[in-house]
Design a protein around this motif. Structure first.
Motif, short mmCIF file in Angstrom:
data_model
loop_
_atom_site.label_atom_id
_atom_site.label_comp_id
_atom_site.label_asym_id
_atom_site.label_seq_id
_atom_site.Cartn_x
_atom_site.Cartn_y
_atom_site.Cartn_z
N SER A 244 0.82 -1.21 0.00
CA SER A 244 0.00 0.00 0.00
C SER A 244 0.86 1.26 0.00
O SER A 244 0.35 2.36 -0.19
N GLN A 245 2.17 1.10 0.22
CA GLN A 245 3.11 2.22 0.21
C GLN A 245 3.83 2.29 -1.14
O GLN A 245 3.81 1.35 -1.93
N LEU A 246 4.48 3.40 -1.39
CA LEU A 246 5.18 3.58 -2.66
C LEU A 246 6.63 3.09 -2.61
O LEU A 246 7.25 2.86 -3.64
N THR A 247 7.16 2.95 -1.40
CA THR A 247 8.58 2.62 -1.29
C THR A 247 8.84 1.15 -1.55
O THR A 247 7.98 0.29 -1.33
N GLY A 248 10.06 0.86 -2.03
CA GLY A 248 10.46 -0.51 -2.29
C GLY A 248 11.91 -0.56 -2.72
O GLY A 248 12.64 0.43 -2.66
N LEU A 249 12.33 -1.73 -3.18
CA LEU A 249 13.71 -1.94 -3.61
C LEU A 249 13.70 -2.54 -5.01
O LEU A 249 13.07 -3.56 -5.25
#
Length: 411
Positions: A244-249
């Motif tokens: 549900s968040q925009l952050t990632g790797l």
């Protein structure tokens, strides 16, 4: 007590030879970070932040050993936390790493780690990692934004080699595996994008680049941390702990010999930067790519020995571009990779909050050629840049291509 600690720190800076007198007159924007892209660097620096909570990060400082059998005592490593790119870098802002701070010492890496806690009201924070080569006085820099208008957030997990060292490359050869470790819960979600991107337009082409009409994505579901995760396909993977968040790797996966060139078909694609449209179309349509390429290089130079040197030099530039600039594209297909291949490593590299500027020596002593890469907010990569194109680049671009085609380019 604070004043005493400061005096002790300055004493060690003097004894160890750290050039704080230089840094005291500088800020992040006027530091020349050209060694980051040099073909002759002895170290490769990386900073990997892992979010622990809203204002706390576990930050891994990774130094890749490029030279053979390096001596840790030949380098002084330090870091600083800055609140802007214009903030003066003072001695008291600089924290030296001591030998007991070293967490890992492997065949390929030195790794330090720090927990950094930011004030709740701080909206911008940059981490600067510095290595001083005490033998030659060379200074290596690497920085990342912990908080800025261009960074949505940082992941709450990290990727690791099998030996527990943080994964510090821009790419992974397909079918290899990584470990993932989290600070929040055992599950990580994986998406795979089987994309193949076009070559960028040259610097003087001002029309917008084509945008893919459809973006294929394969939802691969959850997997558990601390269990080797094989990345089997070529494309790029995007990992998230909270979808549900925009952050990632993001991790780009490549063929087995990347960053080197794999085959004749790939070579044909890569010579587009120094070819005319007709030459490149002829190469693309050739049934025997090897024969067509041999004829292509010989036609350019009219000398077999010069042709060999040209091939070796050109594809060495491609290899460095792949190592340095791969993101969700192969490095040679990025704007930075294109400029790097044709122009060579920049003599000066300066970073600002919203841009990165490469400078090359021009015709006269006082003239410089500058390429400006604008920073673009991108959820896949927190430091993503695109070239500001201009027709003014045409003369120098064609001049360098002519140098390449005559076999006279050398870096």
């Amino acid at each position: 007590m604070k004043q005493k600690n400061l005096l002790i720190r300055i004493f060690f800076l003097l004894v160890l030879g750290f050039p704080f007198s230089l840094l005291a007159q500088q800020n992040l924007s006027n530091l020349n970070q050209a060694l980051r892209y040099s073909r002759y660097s002895r170290l490769g620096l990386k900073i990997i932040p892992i979010k622990v909570d809203d204002n706390q990060y576990r930050v891994q400082f990774v130094a890749e050993k490029i030279e053979e059998n390096p001596d840790l005592n030949a380098y002084n490593f330090s870091y600083a936390i800055l609140n802007s790119y214009e903030q003066s870098i003072e001695p008291e802002d600089t924290q030296l790493f001591a030998s007991e701070d070293l967490r890992y010492d492997t065949d390929r890496h030195w790794v330090y780690e720090r927990t950094i806690i930011l004030p709740a009201d701080q909206t911008q924070a940059i981490v600067l990692f510095t290595a001083l080569d005490t033998r030659q006085g060379d200074e290596y820099y690497y920085h990342i934004d912990l908080k800025s208008p261009f960074v949505e957030d940082h992941p709450t997990f990290g990727a690791y080699y099998a030996n527990e060292v943080p994964f510090d490359q821009n790419y992974l050869n397909a079918e290899e595996a990584l470990l993932f470790k989290t600070t929040q819960g055992p599950n990580i979600h994986s998406f795979f994008y089987p994309m193949d991107f076009e070559v960028p337009y040259p610097p003087m082409e001002t029309k917008p680049a084509p945008v893919p009409k459809e973006l294929e994505v394969i939802d691969q579901g959850d997997f558990l941390e601390n269990i080797p995760k094989a990345l089997d396909s070529q494309g790029y993977y995007f990992f998230q702990q909270d979808t549900s968040q925009l952050t990632g790797l993001l991790i780009k996966t490549t063929h087995e010999v990347f960053p080197k060139v794999r085959d004749w078909d790939e070579m044909v694609q890569m010579v587009t930067y120094i070819s005319t449209r007709k030459e490149h179309e002829t190469l693309l349509m050739a049934q025997d790519k090897k024969k067509a390429l041999d004829e292509y290089w010989l036609k350019l130079t009219r000398n077999p020995e010069i042709a060999k040197d040209l091939i070796r030099e050109y594809f060495r530039q491609v290899e460095f571009a792949n190592i340095l600039f791969t993101d969700f594209k192969e490095g040679w297909k990025t704007d930075k990779g294109m400029v790097y291949i044709i122009m060579g490593p920049p003599q000066e590299v300066n970073f600002y909050l919203d841009r990165e500027v490469w400078s090359y020596q021009g015709m006269g002593e006082s003239s410089k050629i500058r390429f400006t890469f604008a920073r673009v907010k991108n959820i896949l990569i927190p430091h993503y840049y695109t070239l500001n194109r201009s027709r003014a680049y045409q003369p120098v671009w064609f001049k360098n291509i002519s140098q390449w085609r005559s076999g006279k380019m050398a870096f």
